[in-house]
Scaffold this motif. Structure first.
Motif, mmCIF file in Angstrom:
data_model
loop_
_atom_site.group_PDB
_atom_site.id
_atom_site.type_symbol
_atom_site.label_atom_id
_atom_site.label_comp_id
_atom_site.label_asym_id
_atom_site.label_seq_id
_atom_site.Cartn_x
_atom_site.Cartn_y
_atom_site.Cartn_z
ATOM 1 N N PRO A 1 74.747 51.024 -81.922
ATOM 2 C CA PRO A 1 74.802 52.427 -82.345
ATOM 3 C C PRO A 1 73.741 53.301 -81.685
ATOM 4 C CG PRO A 1 73.750 51.111 -84.035
ATOM 5 C CD PRO A 1 74.255 50.149 -82.999
ATOM 6 N N GLU B 1 75.549 58.011 -84.051
ATOM 7 C CA GLU B 1 76.329 57.157 -84.942
ATOM 8 C C GLU B 1 75.518 56.642 -86.130
ATOM 9 O OE1 GLU B 1 79.410 55.155 -81.737
ATOM 10 O OE2 GLU B 1 77.295 54.592 -81.678
ATOM 11 N N VAL C 1 76.610 54.137 -89.524
ATOM 12 C CA VAL C 1 75.922 52.931 -89.987
ATOM 13 C C VAL C 1 75.512 53.086 -91.449
ATOM 14 C CG1 VAL C 1 73.890 51.464 -89.682
ATOM 15 C CG2 VAL C 1 75.106 52.341 -87.680
#
Length: 256
Positions: free
Chosen positions: A116, A120, A124
């Motif tokens: 990630p 992002e 998560v």
């Protein structure tokens, strides 16, 4: 005390180790150790937040730069799995207690090749918090044998509600999660069931209406064909909940 920034590579490795730790921790949840899962996932949420904060402090341009980088994913859905054996509740609409409603209780794992970026980070967070909410809800419902014998408590359910609510709001507002259709359905469904347990039917109806509307759009436009085929069992469970809730009405509540 001065703060020393780690390198981008070091932070990336730290994130990967944390995601691996997350995947190991949810095994506790799958094995019925709700208390251990809640403790472990809570620690992971804090650790992830610290890593994201380090990105901001050590690379303040990351948030701007990464938006010009092609995204590897804009959805939690590819991380989700649905197996028929997870349908632990009956799809019969004759029972109106909360135990007869389908709960999406499949933990979400991160793929081993998922790396990630800053953009992002919300994705998560949504995965970790969903599993944490699920741990609280399963502990309260006592759906699986818990090594510590956790009994249903309002505290666990209220905590689960706030965690799911955070997941739902993040998935609806974050640009990096704009295509997480199955994820939002699972969260809304579990919120609907949870509110029934809390005897908040007036709130449950909002979540089940969202589920119904989303399922109707998916069916009408046919834009989620692969998702519908892959997760047929879960989607059937969501739809069965909507029908059961409409049939049961005020009777859809846990036994006193």
């Amino acid at each position: 005390m001065s703060f020393s920034c780690s390198t981008s590579k070091e932070r990336s490795l730290a994130k990967r180790r944390l995601l691996d730790r997350h995947n190991e921790t949810i095994k506790l949840l799958e094995n019925g150790d709700h208390s251990g899962a809640m403790t472990g996932l809570s620690d992971i949420v804090s650790a992830w937040r610290n890593l994201v904060r380090q990105d901001l402090l050590c690379d303040p341009e990351a948030a701007n730069t990464v938006q010009t980088t092609p995204m590897t994913t804009k959805s939690v859905d590819p991380f989700m799995t649905t197996k028929s054996q997870f349908l632990s509740q009956s799809h019969s609409t004759n029972d109106c207690d909360d135990e007869s409603f389908y709960l999406y209780e499949t933990c979400i794992r991160f793929p081993c090749d998922f790396d990630p970026n800053y953009y992002e980070s919300s994705l998560v967070s949504c995965v970790i918090v969903f599993n944490l909410a699920l741990a609280h809800q399963l502990a309260a419902h006592g759906k699986k044998s818990d090594t510590l014998g956790v009994s249903p408590t309002r505290h666990l359910l209220v905590r689960a509600f706030h965690l799911y609510d955070l997941c739902f709001k993040l998935s609806c507002t974050s640009q990096s999660l704009q295509r997480s259709v199955l994820y939002r359905l699972a969260v809304a469904n579990n919120l609907g069931v949870l509110c029934l347990t809390l005897r908040s039917n007036s709130i449950s109806v909002n979540y089940f209406e969202y589920v119904l509307t989303t399922l109707m759009v998916m069916t009408t436009h046919g834009s989620q064909g692969k998702l519908m085929k892959r997760h047929k069992a879960a989607l059937e469970g969501f739809f069965a909940n909507v029908i059961r809730f409409r049939i049961c009405g005020d009777k859809a509540a846990p036994a006193a």
